[in-house]
Scaffold this active site. Structure first.
Site, PDB file in Angstrom:
ATOM      1  N   ARG A 113       6.713  -7.673 -17.413  1.00 46.14           N
ATOM      2  CA  ARG A 113       6.290  -8.648 -16.709  1.00 46.14           C
ATOM      3  C   ARG A 113       7.404  -9.159 -15.718  1.00 46.14           C
ATOM      4  NH1 ARG A 113       5.422  -9.363 -22.158  1.00 46.14           N
ATOM      5  NH2 ARG A 113       3.677  -9.785 -22.702  1.00 46.14           N
ATOM      6  N   LYS A 135       4.773 -11.227  -1.484  1.00 51.56           N
ATOM      7  CA  LYS A 135       3.514 -10.640  -1.938  1.00 51.56           C
ATOM      8  C   LYS A 135       3.539  -9.088  -2.282  1.00 51.56           C
ATOM      9  CE  LYS A 135       0.261 -13.734   0.455  1.00 51.56           C
ATOM     10  NZ  LYS A 135      -0.988 -13.804   1.511  1.00 51.56           N
ATOM     11  N   GLU A 177       1.981  -7.842  14.451  1.00 49.76           N
ATOM     12  CA  GLU A 177       2.721  -9.012  13.664  1.00 49.76           C
ATOM     13  C   GLU A 177       3.732  -9.805  14.216  1.00 49.76           C
ATOM     14  OE1 GLU A 177       1.150  -9.890  11.020  1.00 49.76           O
ATOM     15  OE2 GLU A 177       0.220  -8.194   9.992  1.00 49.76           O
ATOM     16  N   LYS A 219       8.726 -15.959   9.286  1.00 53.03           N
ATOM     17  CA  LYS A 219       7.972 -16.036   7.747  1.00 53.03           C
ATOM     18  C   LYS A 219       9.149 -16.543   6.774  1.00 53.03           C
ATOM     19  CE  LYS A 219       5.599 -12.663   5.014  1.00 53.03           C
ATOM     20  NZ  LYS A 219       4.728 -11.494   4.691  1.00 53.03           N
ATOM     21  N   GLU A 229       0.834 -20.165  -0.819  1.00 50.87           N
ATOM     22  CA  GLU A 229      -0.252 -20.243  -0.281  1.00 50.87           C
ATOM     23  C   GLU A 229      -1.055 -21.339  -0.090  1.00 50.87           C
ATOM     24  OE1 GLU A 229      -3.515 -16.827   0.763  1.00 50.87           O
ATOM     25  OE2 GLU A 229      -1.457 -16.470   1.596  1.00 50.87           O
ATOM     26  N   ARG A 233       1.580 -21.536   4.247  1.00 48.75           N
ATOM     27  CA  ARG A 233       1.779 -20.191   4.133  1.00 48.75           C
ATOM     28  C   ARG A 233       0.458 -19.232   4.791  1.00 48.75           C
ATOM     29  NH1 ARG A 233       4.628 -16.084   0.312  1.00 48.75           N
ATOM     30  NH2 ARG A 233       3.815 -14.167   1.544  1.00 48.75           N
ATOM     31  N   ASN A 237      -1.571 -15.678   8.084  1.00 46.44           N
ATOM     32  CA  ASN A 237      -2.828 -14.966   8.173  1.00 46.44           C
ATOM     33  C   ASN A 237      -3.736 -15.024   9.534  1.00 46.44           C
ATOM     34  OD1 ASN A 237      -2.414 -14.004   5.565  1.00 46.44           O
ATOM     35  ND2 ASN A 237      -3.252 -15.794   4.606  1.00 46.44           N
ATOM     36  N   HIS A 240      -5.739 -12.484  10.349  1.00 43.39           N
ATOM     37  CA  HIS A 240      -6.101 -11.097   9.192  1.00 43.39           C
ATOM     38  C   HIS A 240      -7.497 -11.433   8.631  1.00 43.39           C
ATOM     39  CE1 HIS A 240      -1.990 -10.593   9.839  1.00 43.39           C
ATOM     40  NE2 HIS A 240      -1.933 -10.102   8.701  1.00 43.39           N
ATOM     41  N   HIS A 244      -8.693  -7.780   8.188  1.00 46.61           N
ATOM     42  CA  HIS A 244      -8.664  -7.084   6.948  1.00 46.61           C
ATOM     43  C   HIS A 244     -10.058  -6.385   7.036  1.00 46.61           C
ATOM     44  CE1 HIS A 244      -5.142  -9.327   4.631  1.00 46.61           C
ATOM     45  NE2 HIS A 244      -4.873  -7.924   5.053  1.00 46.61           N
ATOM     46  N   HIS A 256      -3.256  -1.332   9.847  1.00 46.77           N
ATOM     47  CA  HIS A 256      -3.183  -2.836   9.703  1.00 46.77           C
ATOM     48  C   HIS A 256      -2.880  -3.691  11.044  1.00 46.77           C
ATOM     49  CE1 HIS A 256      -2.593  -6.546   7.355  1.00 46.77           C
ATOM     50  NE2 HIS A 256      -1.495  -6.843   7.927  1.00 46.77           N
TER      51      HIS A 256
HETATM   52  N1  LIG Z   1       2.758  -8.051   1.470  1.00 44.16           N
HETATM   53  C1  LIG Z   1       2.676  -8.456   2.514  1.00 44.16           C
HETATM   54  O1  LIG Z   1       3.051  -9.448   2.719  1.00 44.16           O
HETATM   55  C2  LIG Z   1       2.034  -7.645   3.614  1.00 44.16           C
HETATM   56  C3  LIG Z   1       2.319  -8.247   4.948  1.00 44.16           C
HETATM   57  C4  LIG Z   1       1.704  -7.179   5.926  1.00 44.16           C
HETATM   58  C5  LIG Z   1       1.256  -5.820   5.646  1.00 44.16           C
HETATM   59  N2  LIG Z   1       1.276  -5.451   4.354  1.00 44.16           N
HETATM   60  C6  LIG Z   1       0.783  -4.249   4.239  1.00 44.16           C
HETATM   61  O2  LIG Z   1       1.531  -3.288   4.783  1.00 44.16           O
HETATM   62  C7  LIG Z   1       0.565  -2.159   4.815  1.00 44.16           C
HETATM   63  C8  LIG Z   1       0.702  -1.744   6.375  1.00 44.16           C
HETATM   64  O3  LIG Z   1       2.112  -1.201   6.407  1.00 44.16           O
HETATM   65  P1  LIG Z   1       2.600  -0.050   7.431  1.00 44.16           P
HETATM   66  O4  LIG Z   1       1.999  -0.378   8.859  1.00 44.16           O
HETATM   67  O5  LIG Z   1       4.264   0.081   7.291  1.00 44.16           O
HETATM   68  O6  LIG Z   1       1.698   1.231   7.112  1.00 44.16           O
HETATM   69  P2  LIG Z   1       2.152   2.266   6.107  1.00 44.16           P
HETATM   70  O7  LIG Z   1       3.045   1.633   5.022  1.00 44.16           O
HETATM   71  O8  LIG Z   1       0.834   2.864   5.622  1.00 44.16           O
HETATM   72  O9  LIG Z   1       2.863   3.335   6.887  1.00 44.16           O
HETATM   73  C9  LIG Z   1       2.296   3.958   7.897  1.00 44.16           C
HETATM   74  C10 LIG Z   1       2.979   5.433   8.155  1.00 44.16           C
HETATM   75  O10 LIG Z   1       4.091   5.629   8.576  1.00 44.16           O
HETATM   76  C11 LIG Z   1       4.731   6.333   7.919  1.00 44.16           C
HETATM   77  N3  LIG Z   1       6.005   6.086   8.210  1.00 44.16           N
HETATM   78  C12 LIG Z   1       6.890   4.983   7.564  1.00 44.16           C
HETATM   79  N4  LIG Z   1       8.181   4.818   7.950  1.00 44.16           N
HETATM   80  C13 LIG Z   1       8.117   5.758   9.030  1.00 44.16           C
HETATM   81  C14 LIG Z   1       9.301   5.882   9.795  1.00 44.16           C
HETATM   82  N5  LIG Z   1      10.342   5.297   9.903  1.00 44.16           N
HETATM   83  N6  LIG Z   1       9.118   6.967  10.940  1.00 44.16           N
HETATM   84  C15 LIG Z   1       7.889   7.874  10.754  1.00 44.16           C
HETATM   85  N7  LIG Z   1       6.964   7.467   9.991  1.00 44.16           N
HETATM   86  C16 LIG Z   1       7.009   6.441   8.924  1.00 44.16           C
HETATM   87  C17 LIG Z   1       4.257   6.403   6.346  1.00 44.16           C
HETATM   88  O11 LIG Z   1       4.632   7.403   5.764  1.00 44.16           O
HETATM   89  C18 LIG Z   1       2.844   6.256   6.730  1.00 44.16           C
HETATM   90  O12 LIG Z   1       2.177   7.560   6.812  1.00 44.16           O
HETATM   91  C19 LIG Z   1      -0.735  -2.676   4.579  1.00 44.16           C
HETATM   92  O13 LIG Z   1      -1.099  -2.009   3.130  1.00 44.16           O
HETATM   93  C20 LIG Z   1      -0.469  -4.023   4.607  1.00 44.16           C
HETATM   94  O14 LIG Z   1      -1.892  -4.515   3.799  1.00 44.16           O
HETATM   95  C21 LIG Z   1       1.560  -6.187   3.401  1.00 44.16           C
END
Ligand SMILES: NC(=O)c1ccc[n+]([C@@H]2O[C@H](COP(=O)([O-])OP(=O)(O)OC[C@H]3O[C@@H](n4cnc5c(N)ncnc54)[C@H](O)[C@@H]3O)[C@@H](O)[C@H]2O)c1
Length: 352
Positions: A113, A135, A177, A219, A229, A233, A237, A240, A244, A256
């Protein structure tokens, strides 16, 4: 130079910007008996040797990117935590992009938990967005991020050196972003981004540190006002709702941030059509995002598939689809009550 942004959510924590992750890691792990490091198998080689600490350290490898944001990964993390005897006082550390910090944070939220976790984001999206705000979650067959929990990390550690290996494409995706934070709150971000190419930015370390810090401040301020949210908050989005849907429709072939860029132009089109947003600011969306190497349109034939996906988005309430829109830079509002014809017409203007 190391800087700190403080976040007040269900717990208070610091986001440390521009630091050496190994030093911070050693400090955070001090006094813990067990630490699980969640990293994607594809990213493991980027990390090199793990810092030496007194705690028992377990490497928990998962699938990369969106392929790891699912129930199979969550179950494998739970199994590893169970097999290695993780207790309430142990720590999970996620090192990777937003997908990795999302699923690792969700495993931390759900194991016993809720156990402590630390985010070490390695992509620009992770640094300015995914790792901050609490999140955590995973995708469902029915949509992105439909399953999750609010569970803030104990700390977020941002080491700029990760960015050196990030592709231009992923760097651009992160800038979407950053630009979003500019449109919804901080005009200075837009000023700093204007007339800059990706290579200008990648060669200006101080400027990137400032953009990251400002985006995190946006943020952090929003999340500190409204952790779970309601509308405050929801402004995060911006872009988004359609974003999405497009991300899912593209089967994650679009990043993304790329999908969010298209979604922001769509929201701007809707707002302009309603007479809320000036043509000048709509054009600013298109020009700025294009100069940052981001897409601003999507396939024309996708609309019939996108409409039901938009309705499933978390910003939809009941059967009403609503969007976050802006009327001016920093002036956000909810845009609802749109007819299907209005939604389709705005899509025509961004489709190719
Ligand atoms: N929780 C939240 O508030 C929130 C907000 C925005 C996005 N997200 C989520 O984040 C995800 C997108 O994140 P992302 O764009 O980082 O994509 P990702 O985590 O899929 O990474 C993209 C690629 O980059 C590679 N990578 C990571 N760091 C690297 C580096 N320093 N050098 C080379 N390659 C590297 C990874 O291995 C992967 O292949 C989505 O799933 C989205 O829904 C969550």
């Amino acid at each position: 130079m190391k800087g700190i942004v403080h976040v007040i959510a269900e717990r208070e924590y610091d986001v440390t910007v521009d630091c050496d992750w190994r030093n911070e890691f050693r400090e955070l792990v001090a006094g813990r008996s067990r630490v699980g490091i969640v990293v994607s198998a594809a990213f493991r080689s980027h990390i090199g040797d793990l810092p030496k600490v007194d705690a028992e350290v377990h490497l928990l490898e998962i699938a990369d990117g969106e392929n790891g944001k699912n129930f199979a990964t969550l179950a494998s993390l739970w199994n590893s935590l169970g097999a290695k005897g993780f207790t309430r006082s142990d720590l999970l550390v996620a090192i990777g992009g937003g997908a990795t910090t999302d699923i690792a944070g969700f495993a931390a939220a759900t194991w016993l938990r809720g156990i402590d976790w630390v985010a070490i984001p390695t992509t620009l999206v992770g640094m300015v967005d995914a790792a901050v705000g609490g999140k955590t979650g995973m995708n469902s067959d029915y949509g992105k991020n439909l399953i999750g929990a609010f569970h803030s990390p104990e700390s977020v550690i941002i080491d700029m050196s990760w960015l050196a290996t990030l592709s231009d494409r992923d760097f651009s995706a992160g800038l979407a972003e950053v630009a979003k934070c500019g449109f919804i709150v901080d005009e200075k971000i837009l000023t700093l981004l204007t007339n800059k190419t990706i290579s200008d930015l990648r060669n200006s370390r101080d400027l990137v540190v400032e953009l990251i810090t400002r985006s995190i401040q946006v943020k952090a301020t929003v999340v500190s006002t409204d952790f779970k949210e309601s509308f405050a908050r929801e402004v995060l989005n911006y872009g988004h709702t359609l974003g999405h849907a497009i991300e899912l429709h593209s089967k994650f072939s679009l990043r993304h941030g790329e999908a969010v860029a298209i979604g922001m132009v769509y929201a701007a089109e809707l707002a302009h059509h309603k007479g809320i947003l000036s043509l000048q600011l709509l054009t600013k969306h298109r020009e700025l995002l294009t100069s940052l190497g981001l897409p601003i349109g999507y396939r024309a034939d996708a609309w019939p598939d996108l409409l039901p996906l938009i309705s499933l988005d978390k910003k939809a309430r009941g059967s009403t689809v609503r969007f976050v829109a802006i009327s001016e830079v920093g002036e956000t509002l909810r845009l609802g009550g749109l007819t299907q014809a209005e939604l389709a017409r705005a899509y025509e203007r961004i489709s190719s």
